[in-house]
Design an enzyme around this catalytic site. Structure first.
Site, PDB file in Angstrom:
ATOM      1  CG  HIS A 184       1.313   2.034  -5.012  1.00 60.76           C
ATOM      2  ND1 HIS A 184       1.086   0.707  -4.316  1.00 60.76           N
ATOM      3  CD2 HIS A 184       0.299   1.736  -5.916  1.00 60.76           C
ATOM      4  CE1 HIS A 184       0.155   0.005  -4.542  1.00 60.76           C
ATOM      5  NE2 HIS A 184      -0.389   0.597  -5.741  1.00 60.76           N
ATOM      6  CG  ASP A 185      -2.817   2.486  -2.936  1.00 61.44           C
ATOM      7  OD1 ASP A 185      -2.548   2.929  -4.139  1.00 61.44           O
ATOM      8  OD2 ASP A 185      -3.001   1.467  -2.541  1.00 61.44           O
ATOM      9  CB  THR A 186       0.781   7.263   1.223  1.00 59.78           C
ATOM     10  OG1 THR A 186       0.808   8.235   2.105  1.00 59.78           O
ATOM     11  CG2 THR A 186       2.155   6.708   0.347  1.00 59.78           C
TER      12      THR A 186
ATOM     13  CG  ASN B  68      -1.889  -1.365   1.194  1.00 56.67           C
ATOM     14  OD1 ASN B  68      -2.438  -1.452   0.087  1.00 56.67           O
ATOM     15  ND2 ASN B  68      -2.346  -1.707   2.427  1.00 56.67           N
TER      16      ASN B  68
END
Length: 272
Positions: A40-42, A38
């Site tokens: 890269h979802d920040t 996760n």
């Protein structure tokens, strides 16, 4: 730390200059079902940077190409390497490769006193926020950030690069260590602009934006251990923005790296 991924072309192909999202997707695919899935979802910098597929140019079946992947966390690189050993097909959009070999490499800017050059290999994304337009004399009637251009002078470029590296330092370095803005002295002694250019970039599916990019050679002299750590963080996490799309990846120019003189080394030893 970095991974040097050696690739072999599975058939003839044309080099795709719009490779960015395809290469990013292949790298993030290796982290599926891992603790780093996760990242890269920040909205925060994700601590990963990577080169383009090099050397540049069209290729024939059997030709070798390479990709370098850097990260602030060695465990991320171990996860990437482990997956690529198991799943060797490495397609970047329409460029078909397979993984031939993976090697760990550990670049370093050098001990205090070292002179050297960091070269931006993939284009630098630096944007100036509207709140600072007046400070830098930027006459643009817009609420959107402005891409840095040479006419803006180096001041906003230096400020934005330092602020961005400060953010990465706060995320990936221990709290008790000073960040780039906490110490005296600049990151670089000289900024050598190679070129500025525009490039259409697919940032998400079906969304394309035109980026104004810059390529630089950043000259440095390592002042102390803190400065060395800041410069090495730039090697691991990239400079500027959009590192997750492959921008801001920097290399040490080993052919221009000069170790400290004996006098510098002995003086530092007397102070320690």
């Amino acid at each position: 730390m970095r991974l040097l991924i050696r690739l072999r072309a599975r058939r003839d192909g044309v080099y795709d200059t719009a490779y960015h999202r395809g290469l990013a997707g292949r790298i993030w695919q290796t982290l599926e079902d891992t603790p780093f899935d996760n990242n890269h979802d920040t909205d925060n910098p994700n601590g990963i940077a990577f080169s383009n597929v090099f050397p540049f140019g069209d290729f024939e079946e059997g030709d070798q190409r390479n990709v370098l992947v850097a990260a602030t966390n060695d465990d991320v690189l171990h996860a990437i390497g482990a997956d690529l050993i198991e799943n060797r097909e490495f397609n970047v959009k329409e460029m078909p490769f397979e993984v031939d070999e993976i090697t760990g490499v550990e670049p370093d800017v050098g001990e205090p006193g070292t002179h050297g050059v960091l070269e931006c290999a993939t284009g630098l994304v630096v944007r100036i926020p509207p709140s600072r337009f007046d400070e830098y004399g930027i006459d643009v009637d817009s609420d959107a950030a402005e891409f840095w251009k040479p006419e803006h002078t180096l001041d906003p470029l230096q400020t934005q690069l330092e602020n961005n590296l400060d953010r990465k330092h706060s995320l990936y370095q221990p709290d008790y260590l000073p960040g780039p803005s906490d110490v005296d002295g600049d990151l670089f002694t000289d900024y050598e602009l190679i070129k500025t250019y525009s490039l259409p970039v697919t940032v998400t599916e079906n969304v394309e934006q035109t980026y104004i990019l810059s390529k630089f050679r950043f000259h440095y002299r390592v002042r102390d251990d803190d400065h060395r750590r800041h410069l090495n963080l730039a090697l691991d996490a990239g400079l500027g923005e959009r590192n997750s799309l492959g921008f801001g990846f920097v290399n040490v120019r080993e052919d221009q790296k000069e170790p400290p003189t004996a006098g510098q080394a002995s003086a530092r030893g007397a102070d320690s």
